[in-house]
Design a protein around this motif. Structure first.
Motif, PDB file in Angstrom:
ATOM      1  N   MET A   1      42.418 -14.150 -46.747  1.00 39.58           N
ATOM      2  CA  MET A   1      42.542 -12.694 -46.721  1.00 39.58           C
ATOM      3  C   MET A   1      41.667 -12.051 -47.793  1.00 39.58           C
ATOM      4  N   PHE A   2      41.678 -12.626 -48.993  1.00 38.81           N
ATOM      5  CA  PHE A   2      40.874 -12.081 -50.088  1.00 38.81           C
ATOM      6  C   PHE A   2      39.393 -12.143 -49.756  1.00 38.81           C
ATOM      7  N   ASN A   3      38.937 -13.272 -49.214  1.00 38.91           N
ATOM      8  CA  ASN A   3      37.519 -13.398 -48.877  1.00 38.91           C
ATOM      9  C   ASN A   3      37.143 -12.450 -47.742  1.00 38.91           C
ATOM     10  N   SER A   4      38.036 -12.258 -46.776  1.00 41.38           N
ATOM     11  CA  SER A   4      37.760 -11.335 -45.667  1.00 41.38           C
ATOM     12  C   SER A   4      37.577  -9.913 -46.190  1.00 41.38           C
ATOM     13  N   LEU A   5      38.422  -9.538 -47.148  1.00 40.11           N
ATOM     14  CA  LEU A   5      38.282  -8.216 -47.761  1.00 40.11           C
ATOM     15  C   LEU A   5      36.983  -8.129 -48.558  1.00 40.11           C
ATOM     16  N   ALA A   6      36.655  -9.202 -49.287  1.00 38.06           N
ATOM     17  CA  ALA A   6      35.429  -9.215 -50.082  1.00 38.06           C
ATOM     18  C   ALA A   6      34.197  -9.079 -49.196  1.00 38.06           C
ATOM     19  N   ILE A   7      34.215  -9.721 -48.026  1.00 38.29           N
ATOM     20  CA  ILE A   7      33.084  -9.605 -47.098  1.00 38.29           C
ATOM     21  C   ILE A   7      32.855  -8.152 -46.722  1.00 38.29           C
ATOM     22  N   VAL A   8      33.925  -7.482 -46.311  1.00 36.34           N
ATOM     23  CA  VAL A   8      33.812  -6.096 -45.854  1.00 36.34           C
ATOM     24  C   VAL A   8      33.313  -5.200 -46.982  1.00 36.34           C
ATOM     25  N   VAL A   9      33.896  -5.354 -48.176  1.00 38.30           N
ATOM     26  CA  VAL A   9      33.540  -4.500 -49.305  1.00 38.30           C
ATOM     27  C   VAL A   9      32.104  -4.734 -49.748  1.00 38.30           C
ATOM     28  N   VAL A  10      31.736  -6.004 -49.968  1.00 39.23           N
ATOM     29  CA  VAL A  10      30.392  -6.321 -50.458  1.00 39.23           C
ATOM     30  C   VAL A  10      29.342  -5.978 -49.406  1.00 39.23           C
ATOM     31  N   PHE A  11      29.609  -6.315 -48.145  1.00 40.04           N
ATOM     32  CA  PHE A  11      28.661  -6.006 -47.078  1.00 40.04           C
ATOM     33  C   PHE A  11      28.423  -4.502 -46.996  1.00 40.04           C
ATOM     34  N   PHE A  12      29.499  -3.740 -47.097  1.00 45.14           N
ATOM     35  CA  PHE A  12      29.362  -2.282 -47.040  1.00 45.14           C
ATOM     36  C   PHE A  12      28.532  -1.759 -48.212  1.00 45.14           C
ATOM     37  N   ILE A  13      28.792  -2.279 -49.414  1.00 46.76           N
ATOM     38  CA  ILE A  13      28.094  -1.791 -50.604  1.00 46.76           C
ATOM     39  C   ILE A  13      26.600  -2.104 -50.555  1.00 46.76           C
ATOM     40  N   VAL A  14      26.245  -3.356 -50.218  1.00 45.53           N
ATOM     41  CA  VAL A  14      24.843  -3.780 -50.339  1.00 45.53           C
ATOM     42  C   VAL A  14      24.018  -3.527 -49.082  1.00 45.53           C
ATOM     43  N   ARG A  15      24.665  -3.241 -47.946  1.00 49.27           N
ATOM     44  CA  ARG A  15      23.900  -3.046 -46.713  1.00 49.27           C
ATOM     45  C   ARG A  15      24.081  -1.667 -46.080  1.00 49.27           C
ATOM     46  N   ILE A  16      25.231  -1.043 -46.277  1.00 57.13           N
ATOM     47  CA  ILE A  16      25.504   0.232 -45.614  1.00 57.13           C
ATOM     48  C   ILE A  16      25.472   1.407 -46.594  1.00 57.13           C
ATOM     49  N   ALA A  17      26.182   1.265 -47.702  1.00 53.09           N
ATOM     50  CA  ALA A  17      26.273   2.378 -48.663  1.00 53.09           C
ATOM     51  C   ALA A  17      24.919   2.737 -49.263  1.00 53.09           C
ATOM     52  N   VAL A  18      23.998   1.778 -49.317  1.00 56.76           N
ATOM     53  CA  VAL A  18      22.684   2.029 -49.916  1.00 56.76           C
ATOM     54  C   VAL A  18      21.723   2.724 -48.952  1.00 56.76           C
ATOM     55  N   ILE A  19      22.092   2.846 -47.687  1.00 55.63           N
ATOM     56  CA  ILE A  19      21.185   3.430 -46.689  1.00 55.63           C
ATOM     57  C   ILE A  19      20.746   4.849 -47.062  1.00 55.63           C
ATOM     58  N   PRO A  20      21.667   5.774 -47.413  1.00 57.19           N
ATOM     59  CA  PRO A  20      21.212   7.134 -47.773  1.00 57.19           C
ATOM     60  C   PRO A  20      20.252   7.141 -48.963  1.00 57.19           C
ATOM     61  N   SER A  21      20.577   6.358 -50.002  1.00 64.57           N
ATOM     62  CA  SER A  21      19.724   6.307 -51.186  1.00 64.57           C
ATOM     63  C   SER A  21      18.354   5.731 -50.845  1.00 64.57           C
ATOM     64  N   TYR A  22      18.349   4.674 -50.045  1.00 67.55           N
ATOM     65  CA  TYR A  22      17.090   4.033 -49.686  1.00 67.55           C
ATOM     66  C   TYR A  22      16.185   4.991 -48.918  1.00 67.55           C
ATOM     67  N   TYR A  23      16.734   5.634 -47.901  1.00 61.67           N
ATOM     68  CA  TYR A  23      15.895   6.505 -47.075  1.00 61.67           C
ATOM     69  C   TYR A  23      15.504   7.789 -47.797  1.00 61.67           C
ATOM     70  N   SER A  24      16.303   8.215 -48.750  1.00 57.36           N
ATOM     71  CA  SER A  24      15.896   9.381 -49.545  1.00 57.36           C
ATOM     72  C   SER A  24      14.663   9.043 -50.371  1.00 57.36           C
ATOM     73  N   GLN A  25      14.595   7.814 -50.883  1.00 59.22           N
ATOM     74  CA  GLN A  25      13.412   7.373 -51.622  1.00 59.22           C
ATOM     75  C   GLN A  25      12.220   7.182 -50.683  1.00 59.22           C
ATOM     76  N   VAL A  26      12.499   6.716 -49.468  1.00 59.24           N
ATOM     77  CA  VAL A  26      11.423   6.569 -48.479  1.00 59.24           C
ATOM     78  C   VAL A  26      10.825   7.930 -48.151  1.00 59.24           C
ATOM     79  N   PHE A  27      11.682   8.906 -47.838  1.00 58.28           N
ATOM     80  CA  PHE A  27      11.205  10.242 -47.461  1.00 58.28           C
ATOM     81  C   PHE A  27      10.458  10.923 -48.609  1.00 58.28           C
TER      82      PHE A  27
END
Length: 265
Positions: free
Chosen positions: A180-206
């Motif tokens: 259960m702990f690892n399943s939660l860690a997957i969701v949290v870490v995946f979201f932080i390093v792959r999804i949450a960074v999308i706005p910041s990344y594309y703002s720098q691209v633009f």
């Protein structure tokens, strides 16, 4: 002439690192993992041939992600030239990290092709080709070092995904606290390093659009950069959805197995 010679030397070194990276990860897969895995878990020898292949592949991808992810953070923090000029900054360290990545991707593509009946993962094939297509410009021309390196932050989610696969392979109960702990860690870490960074990344691209450095890139690198980023982020969103569904099923299963107490107890 001196600049061109240095560029040629840099490209040669980069492709030497690609070749060395490929051989290193192939060695881990073919020699190291099959020898150490039985000592890591008694379940390894009980797995089917296909599962043993996946186990060895997961060992390799975990090692790769830790190497590249750590190098990525080091560059983001300490490489002043790349941070100051994200399009044309001195790309040497980034090229080495990208070369390691490309060597791994070549290894993994050959692995998927060789064992396609057992693996059959078209999403991963699309991901690898999109990355190699974009990173080819980094290796050959040294362009977009900051953005190329920034994308590698995503590798920090890989160990948690592999750990979940190992847990399933050894039949660890999904209701266990560790699972259960690892399943939660997957969701949290995946979201932080792959999804949450999308706005910041594309703002720098633009922010680079229309600048002299962006115009100097030319149409080829511009298209490779934007198209590959869009493809990768679509895949990341699809994987995020799958992870959320998987985590929901784990939590639901846990709740269904939890005994309820009535007022008479």
């Amino acid at each position: 002439m001196v600049f061109e010679a240095k560029m040629e030397d840099s490209v040669f070194i980069s492709y030497c690192v690609v070749a060395g990276s490929f051989l290193f990860f192939q060695f881990l897969f073919s020699i190291v993992s099959p020898r150490i895995s039985p000592n890591l878990s008694k379940s390894y020898k009980k797995l089917s041939y296909g599962k043993q292949l996946e186990w060895d592949s997961s060992i390799v991808s975990t090692v790769y992600s830790l190497i590249v992810g750590t190098f990525c953070i080091y560059i983001l923090v300490y490489d002043d030239a790349v941070n100051a000029d994200p399009i044309w900054g001195d790309p040497f360290q980034v090229k080495m990290n990208v070369a390691i990545t490309c060597g791994f991707l070549v290894y993994d593509l050959l692995f998927l092709a060789r064992f396609w009946k057992e693996m059959r993962d078209p999403y991963m094939v699309c991901h690898h080709f999109a990355v190699i297509y974009a990173y080819g410009y980094v290796l050959n021309r040294g362009v977009l070092p900051y953005f190329a390196n920034f994308r590698l932050i995503c590798e920090f989610s890989t160990p948690f995904v592999n750990i979940r696969w190992f847990f399933d392979a050894i039949n660890m109960p999904r209701s266990s606290k560790l699972f259960m702990f690892n399943s939660l860690a997957i969701v949290v870490v995946f979201f932080i390093v792959r999804i949450a960074v999308i706005p910041s990344y594309y703002s720098q691209v633009f922010a680079t659009f229309g600048t002299e450095g962006y115009i100097r890139l030319g149409i080829g690198p511009q298209v490779a950069w934007i198209v590959s980023c869009v493809i990768l982020d679509i895949l990341n969103l699809l994987w995020m959805y799958d992870l959320m569904c998987g985590f929901y099923s784990v939590v639901k299963s846990k709740l269904e197995r939890t005994p309820t107490r009535n007022h008479a107890d």
